[in-house]
Design a protein around this motif. Structure first.
Motif, PDB file in Angstrom:
ATOM      1  N   VAL A  48       0.480  -1.273  -0.051  1.00 10.40           N
ATOM      2  CA  VAL A  48      -0.029  -0.096  -0.421  1.00 10.40           C
ATOM      3  C   VAL A  48       0.944   0.819   0.212  1.00 10.40           C
ATOM      4  CG1 VAL A  48      -1.540  -0.926   1.080  1.00 10.40           C
ATOM      5  CG2 VAL A  48      -0.493  -0.214   2.102  1.00 10.40           C
ATOM      6  N   LEU A  49       1.522   1.152   0.258  1.00 14.13           N
ATOM      7  CA  LEU A  49       2.891   2.682   1.021  1.00 14.13           C
ATOM      8  C   LEU A  49       4.432   2.335  -0.555  1.00 14.13           C
ATOM      9  CD1 LEU A  49       2.847   2.788   4.673  1.00 14.13           C
ATOM     10  CD2 LEU A  49       1.476   4.110   3.048  1.00 14.13           C
ATOM     11  N   GLY A  50       4.845   0.920  -0.674  1.00 11.17           N
ATOM     12  CA  GLY A  50       5.894   0.919  -1.270  1.00 11.17           C
ATOM     13  C   GLY A  50       6.495   0.301  -1.232  1.00 11.17           C
ATOM     14  N   PRO A  51       7.925  -0.028  -1.641  1.00 13.21           N
ATOM     15  CA  PRO A  51       8.814  -1.070  -0.848  1.00 13.21           C
ATOM     16  C   PRO A  51       9.801   0.380  -0.099  1.00 13.21           C
ATOM     17  CG  PRO A  51       9.361  -1.456  -3.610  1.00 13.21           C
ATOM     18  CD  PRO A  51       7.618  -0.455  -3.021  1.00 13.21           C
ATOM     19  N   ASP A  52      10.184   1.214  -0.702  1.00 11.61           N
ATOM     20  CA  ASP A  52      11.048   2.241  -0.165  1.00 11.61           C
ATOM     21  C   ASP A  52      10.677   2.726   0.943  1.00 11.61           C
ATOM     22  OD1 ASP A  52      13.310   0.712  -1.201  1.00 11.61           O
ATOM     23  OD2 ASP A  52      13.281   2.125  -3.026  1.00 11.61           O
ATOM     24  N   HIS A  53       9.072   2.637   1.261  1.00  7.40           N
ATOM     25  CA  HIS A  53       8.178   4.421   2.150  1.00  7.40           C
ATOM     26  C   HIS A  53       9.116   3.865   3.616  1.00  7.40           C
ATOM     27  CE1 HIS A  53       5.906   6.112   4.584  1.00  7.40           C
ATOM     28  NE2 HIS A  53       5.636   6.118   3.922  1.00  7.40           N
ATOM     29  N   PRO A  54       9.325   5.002   4.255  1.00  3.22           N
ATOM     30  CA  PRO A  54       9.948   4.323   5.954  1.00  3.22           C
ATOM     31  C   PRO A  54       9.896   3.274   6.508  1.00  3.22           C
ATOM     32  CG  PRO A  54       9.989   7.031   4.307  1.00  3.22           C
ATOM     33  CD  PRO A  54       9.619   6.560   3.969  1.00  3.22           C
ATOM     34  N   ASP A  55       7.879   3.181   6.206  1.00  3.39           N
ATOM     35  CA  ASP A  55       7.559   2.419   7.208  1.00  3.39           C
ATOM     36  C   ASP A  55       6.877   1.300   7.121  1.00  3.39           C
ATOM     37  OD1 ASP A  55       6.113   4.675   8.959  1.00  3.39           O
ATOM     38  OD2 ASP A  55       4.403   4.285   7.836  1.00  3.39           O
ATOM     39  N   THR A  56       7.296   0.652   5.576  1.00  5.16           N
ATOM     40  CA  THR A  56       7.396  -0.585   5.039  1.00  5.16           C
ATOM     41  C   THR A  56       9.332  -0.934   6.023  1.00  5.16           C
ATOM     42  OG1 THR A  56       6.268   0.113   2.962  1.00  5.16           O
ATOM     43  CG2 THR A  56       7.947  -1.697   3.125  1.00  5.16           C
ATOM     44  N   LEU A  57       9.793  -0.294   5.357  1.00  5.42           N
ATOM     45  CA  LEU A  57      11.481  -0.694   5.672  1.00  5.42           C
ATOM     46  C   LEU A  57      11.749  -0.628   7.259  1.00  5.42           C
ATOM     47  CD1 LEU A  57      13.485   1.736   3.407  1.00  5.42           C
ATOM     48  CD2 LEU A  57      12.569  -0.463   2.977  1.00  5.42           C
ATOM     49  N   SER A  58      10.570  -0.040   8.283  1.00  4.00           N
ATOM     50  CA  SER A  58      10.791   0.335   9.888  1.00  4.00           C
ATOM     51  C   SER A  58      10.436  -0.557   9.949  1.00  4.00           C
ATOM     52  CB  SER A  58       9.722   1.421  10.177  1.00  4.00           C
ATOM     53  OG  SER A  58      10.184   0.704  11.610  1.00  4.00           O
ATOM     54  N   SER A  59       9.365  -1.851   9.099  1.00  3.60           N
ATOM     55  CA  SER A  59       8.381  -3.146   9.595  1.00  3.60           C
ATOM     56  C   SER A  59       9.751  -4.488   9.109  1.00  3.60           C
ATOM     57  CB  SER A  59       7.693  -3.737   8.854  1.00  3.60           C
ATOM     58  OG  SER A  59       6.817  -2.840   9.606  1.00  3.60           O
ATOM     59  N   GLN A  60      10.488  -3.787   7.715  1.00  2.69           N
ATOM     60  CA  GLN A  60      11.277  -4.913   7.182  1.00  2.69           C
ATOM     61  C   GLN A  60      12.792  -4.977   8.614  1.00  2.69           C
ATOM     62  OE1 GLN A  60      11.604  -3.449   3.139  1.00  2.69           O
ATOM     63  NE2 GLN A  60      12.728  -5.810   3.118  1.00  2.69           N
ATOM     64  N   TYR A  61      13.127  -3.883   9.033  1.00  2.00           N
ATOM     65  CA  TYR A  61      13.933  -3.249  10.093  1.00  2.00           C
ATOM     66  C   TYR A  61      13.899  -4.534  10.956  1.00  2.00           C
ATOM     67  CZ  TYR A  61      17.766  -1.425  13.282  1.00  2.00           C
ATOM     68  OH  TYR A  61      17.918  -1.211  14.424  1.00  2.00           O
ATOM     69  N   GLU A  62      12.770  -4.023  11.740  1.00  2.16           N
ATOM     70  CA  GLU A  62      12.151  -5.663  12.846  1.00  2.16           C
ATOM     71  C   GLU A  62      12.149  -7.103  12.442  1.00  2.16           C
ATOM     72  OE1 GLU A  62      11.653  -3.863  15.836  1.00  2.16           O
ATOM     73  OE2 GLU A  62      11.635  -2.071  15.636  1.00  2.16           O
ATOM     74  N   VAL A  63      12.027  -7.257  11.682  1.00  2.00           N
ATOM     75  CA  VAL A  63      12.042  -8.680  10.454  1.00  2.00           C
ATOM     76  C   VAL A  63      13.153  -9.119  11.196  1.00  2.00           C
ATOM     77  CG1 VAL A  63      11.675  -9.901   9.007  1.00  2.00           C
ATOM     78  CG2 VAL A  63      10.552  -8.274   9.041  1.00  2.00           C
ATOM     79  N   ALA A  64      14.256  -8.558  10.626  1.00  2.00           N
ATOM     80  CA  ALA A  64      15.767  -8.287  11.035  1.00  2.00           C
ATOM     81  C   ALA A  64      16.159  -8.824  12.092  1.00  2.00           C
ATOM     82  CB  ALA A  64      16.613  -7.524  10.035  1.00  2.00           C
ATOM     83  N   PHE A  65      15.331  -7.565  12.970  1.00  2.00           N
ATOM     84  CA  PHE A  65      16.563  -7.884  14.358  1.00  2.00           C
ATOM     85  C   PHE A  65      15.783  -9.078  14.881  1.00  2.00           C
ATOM     86  CE2 PHE A  65      16.539  -5.993  18.292  1.00  2.00           C
ATOM     87  CZ  PHE A  65      17.913  -5.339  18.243  1.00  2.00           C
ATOM     88  N   ALA A  66      14.414  -9.274  14.736  1.00  2.00           N
ATOM     89  CA  ALA A  66      13.721 -10.575  15.222  1.00  2.00           C
ATOM     90  C   ALA A  66      14.168 -11.907  14.983  1.00  2.00           C
ATOM     91  CB  ALA A  66      12.005 -10.869  14.861  1.00  2.00           C
ATOM     92  N   LEU A  67      14.490 -11.827  13.555  1.00  2.00           N
ATOM     93  CA  LEU A  67      15.400 -13.003  12.543  1.00  2.00           C
ATOM     94  C   LEU A  67      17.084 -12.977  13.829  1.00  2.00           C
ATOM     95  CD1 LEU A  67      15.265 -12.667   9.372  1.00  2.00           C
ATOM     96  CD2 LEU A  67      14.462 -14.454  10.046  1.00  2.00           C
ATOM     97  N   SER A  68      17.518 -12.070  13.933  1.00  6.75           N
ATOM     98  CA  SER A  68      19.189 -12.178  14.772  1.00  6.75           C
ATOM     99  C   SER A  68      18.903 -12.919  16.141  1.00  6.75           C
ATOM    100  CB  SER A  68      19.482 -10.512  14.923  1.00  6.75           C
ATOM    101  OG  SER A  68      19.043  -9.790  15.581  1.00  6.75           O
ATOM    102  N   ARG A  69      17.712 -12.087  16.587  1.00  3.62           N
ATOM    103  CA  ARG A  69      16.982 -12.445  18.158  1.00  3.62           C
ATOM    104  C   ARG A  69      16.753 -13.949  18.604  1.00  3.62           C
ATOM    105  NH1 ARG A  69      19.844  -8.908  18.043  1.00  3.62           N
ATOM    106  NH2 ARG A  69      20.123  -6.545  19.737  1.00  3.62           N
TER     107      ARG A  69
END
Length: 737
Positions: free
Chosen positions: A396-417
């Protein structure tokens, strides 16, 4: 505060006249002097939770308020008094009778102010800024809602020094997903957006935005998405004022466009120059006003990113009227909320309509739900929530929207944990690249993602690569934020940590010690970040074999954390675990065993019996049972902890594998070498699968396997395995160099 009605027996609160992100403003009576005043009650977040930080921040409040009270200019609101009452910081100011410029614009329903009024306001604001900048004071949040016009025409700037307090104390704590503090986006300078240090020229840029809006009825970048506005400030030339209002004087347009230069060095160098230019220009204006005819400035940076392209100007710029005009600002005398809500523009026929606000609100709620799951240690569930939200936001916002990237960042964080470092590395890399592409390589969010990339590289045993990334990020943070910025100090701390993992223990010790000293100077000796660095110093001392010093320092940190954070705070409990490690290394296993028994009880009470940290404390207990040669008990404890970790964390999580190895150690000490060999191989296979064949932990597990083969009399197999491990270590070392 509102119920108290009387502050220090002197200031009697009478009527609430404003409320906003920084607190409340009351009309009040100064009983000592018999005059009416305004009392602004500031409620910084988190002071009640962190006593050491509170002390530092209160001192900053007193310093900034003292500076604000010293300002004496007809264009600056007078501050009479300041202090703290029942945990609430307050300022006593002159009570102004007037309207702020935001309210004046709303009164006109989006129409600009008359040209003579605009020029008069511009001269008064320039004069006030010239005075305050001469005193070395930068406002940092100049906007229409912070500027009052009194009935006699006098213009006054509100909240000098308070915008700086917002950054220090936490009034303006709302952050975007990339860590940029969202001020009022219509009036932020490009250097503020990029997180760079600001000086008086940032105020001049904000002044240009204010004057642009007063003169045309709309800010220079009046787009429908807050992030598109920010990127507009950074990358897009403003539309000439004459295109929106032809009757504006040419000299005024030239001044405003000069103020809106992207680079601070291209703007007027001080407000005194503005005063002279405005006075000279007004003297030249006689008879009919000649329209300006200035061409648009060339754009020196890249255009808007994909998620911001196609944005249109808002209703104020086009002259169209929104369906529901916004009501007047209820907290005009306050610095308002950080993120300004923008009325939705009607969808253009050639692009899809913006996503419904309800959907965006739902995605925000689910994002917060994922954050809550992570805070509760439920990382696998958190990762699933963030993954689903990231997919929907991308749609809905696009792959490069900051909110999208914020969610992707949290995905990565959860993976590392959850022990999935390789997957986390890939995700952090994608986020870092996207943020650098859309927001710039020195954007704080891009640097955050790169720093997490370095952390995961370290977890994967790729410490040389991690060192290179940390060093690069540190250079960027020092350039953009300065050497003493908390984010810069955090990166130096991580670099010291990684030096230790590279085996450069003396370098790691010196850097960790220096970071601890700098954090104590900047943040205070009891600040949590300072204590983190002191704990790292203790860790490196242990690695250097200086366990007596390490034990002493760990105990000091544990005591300080209990005082500052509380006895049950996770950091306090974690330091007690490290005290047990040091006791065990010093051969004081009986003391360590007793410490871990108490710690297990406290962890169970605070976090629950299956929390990862409770299981870590139980692991420490089992290790010390073994050191005391109580191997049957140690084996039983290791099996129980391993089973719980497998269920809670997963079979391949590093902590689970540590417990499985402890089972093999116990079996070996009990002479059950065949069973031990099976378990050692399980651990080695899992570590190779997750971390790679050359990871230090995987190589250590193969060494364990070879040792077990020796004990079983299978010397040839053991020798071959030792040679294989040595070759892998040599290859890994060559790649590192």
């Amino acid at each position: 505060m509102a119920d108290t009605r009387l502050i220090h027996g002197r200031y009697r609160l009478l009527e609430l006249i404003g409320r906003g992100g920084m607190g409340e403003v009351w009309a009040a009576r100064d009983d000592s002097l018999g005059r009416r005043v305004a009392v602004k009650c500031l409620k910084p977040m988190g002071l009640q939770h962190d006593q050491a930080s509170a002390r530092v921040l209160r001192e900053r409040f007193r310093r900034e308020a003292r500076v604000a009270a010293a300002l004496q200019h007809r264009g600056v609101t007078v501050v009479h008094d300041f202090g703290e009452f029942e945990g609430v910081l307050y300022l006593v100011m002159e009570l102004l009778d007037g309207r702020n410029l935001s309210q004046l614009l709303q009164d006109g329903k989006g129409h600009p102010l008359p040209v003579p009024d605009v020029l008069d306001i511009a001269e008064q604001l320039s004069s006030a800024l010239a005075y305050t900048h001469q005193q070395g004071i930068v406002h940092r949040d100049l906007k229409p809602a912070n500027i009052m016009r009194l009935p006699d025409g006098t213009v006054k700037i509100l909240d000098f020094g308070i915008a700086r307090l917002g950054a220090d104390i936490g009034f303006t704590s709302r952050l975007t997903g990339t860590g940029i503090a969202m001020g009022t986006p219509h009036y932020m300078s490009p250097e503020q957006i990029g997180g760079a240090p600001v000086d008086h020229r940032s105020d001049l840029y904000s002044l240009g935005c204010v004057l642009y809006e007063l003169a045309t009825g709309a800010p220079p970048f009046d787009l429908d998405d807050a992030w598109a506005i920010l990127v507009g400030h950074r990358d897009t030339a403003p539309e000439p004022l004459c295109a929106r209002r032809p009757e504006l004087p040419a000299f005024f347009e030239e001044i405003v466009l000069d103020l809106l230069a992207k680079e601070p060095g291209s703007r007027p160098q001080d407000a005194r120059e503005l005063v002279r230019r405005l006075a000279a220009g007004r003297g030249l204006v006689k008879g009919p006003v000649v329209p300006a005819a200035l061409a648009p400035q060339p754009v020196r940076s890249r255009g808007l990113p994909s998620w911001a392209r196609g944005m249109t100007t808002g209703h104020k710029a086009t002259g169209s009227t929104p369906p529901d005009p916004a009501p007047p600002d209820p907290d005009g005398s306050l610095t308002g909320a950080w993120t300004t809500a923008l009325p939705p523009a009607p969808p253009a026929p050639d692009r899809p309509p913006p996503p419904p606000p309800e959907l965006l609100a739902e995605l925000d709620d689910r994002h917060r739900e994922g954050l809550g799951l992570g805070q509760a240690g439920r990382w696998a569930e958190a990762g699933e929530v963030h993954r689903a939200v990231a997919a929907e936001r991308a749609q809905v916002l696009g792959p490069d929207h900051p909110d999208t990237l914020s969610s992707q960042y949290e995905v990565a964080f959860a993976l590392s944990r959850t022990g999935r470092e390789a997957d986390a590395l890939r995700e952090f890399g994608l986020v870092a690249q996207a943020r650098a592409r859309t927001l710039g390589p020195d954007d704080p969010g891009a640097l955050d993602a790169r720093q997490e990339t370095a952390y995961v590289l370290g977890r994967l045993g790729r410490h040389f690569e991690a060192h290179q990334v940390y060093a690069s990020v540190l250079a960027a943070r020092e350039r953009v934020m300065g050497a003493d910025h908390p984010a810069t100090l955090r990166c130096r701390h991580n670099l010291a940590f990684n030096l230790g993992r590279l085996g450069r223990l003396e370098d790691a010790y010196r850097m960790a010690r220096d970071v601890a000293t700098d954090r104590a100077r900047v943040l205070g000796a009891g600040h949590p970040d300072t204590l983190v660095s002191r704990s790292e110093v203790a860790y490196v001392l242990g690695q250097l074999g200086r366990w007596v010093e390490a034990l002493q320092l760990y105990r000091e940190v544990a005591s300080a954390r209990a005082t500052v954070l509380g006895a049950d705070h996770p950091d306090t409990l974690a330091t007690r675990y490290e005290v047990g490690i040091a006791l065990g290394r010093l051969g004081r296993s009986a003391e360590a065993l007793e410490l871990y028994r108490v710690l297990v009880g406290d962890r169970t009470r605070v976090d629950g019996p299956e929390d990862p940290e409770t299981l870590r404390a139980r692991h420490g207990l089992g290790v010390n049972l073994g050191r005391l040669a109580r191997w049957e008990e140690a084996l039983a404890e290791a099996r129980d902890v391993c089973a719980l970790r497998e269920r809670v964390l997963g079979p391949d999580h590093p902590d689970t594998l540590v417990s499985r190895r402890e089972i093999a150690v116990g079996l070996g000490w009990l002479g059950r070498w065949t069973q031990a060999l099976t378990v050692y191989r399980q651990v080695a296979d899992a570590r190779e699968r997750v971390l790679g064949t050359a990871h230090p932990d995987a190589l250590a597990s193969r060494n364990d396997e070879a040792h077990c083969l020796e004990r079983l009399g299978r010397g040839a197999e053991a020798a071959a395995l030792y040679r294989r491990v040595a070759a892998l270590r040599q290859q890994s070392g060559s790649r590192g160099r």
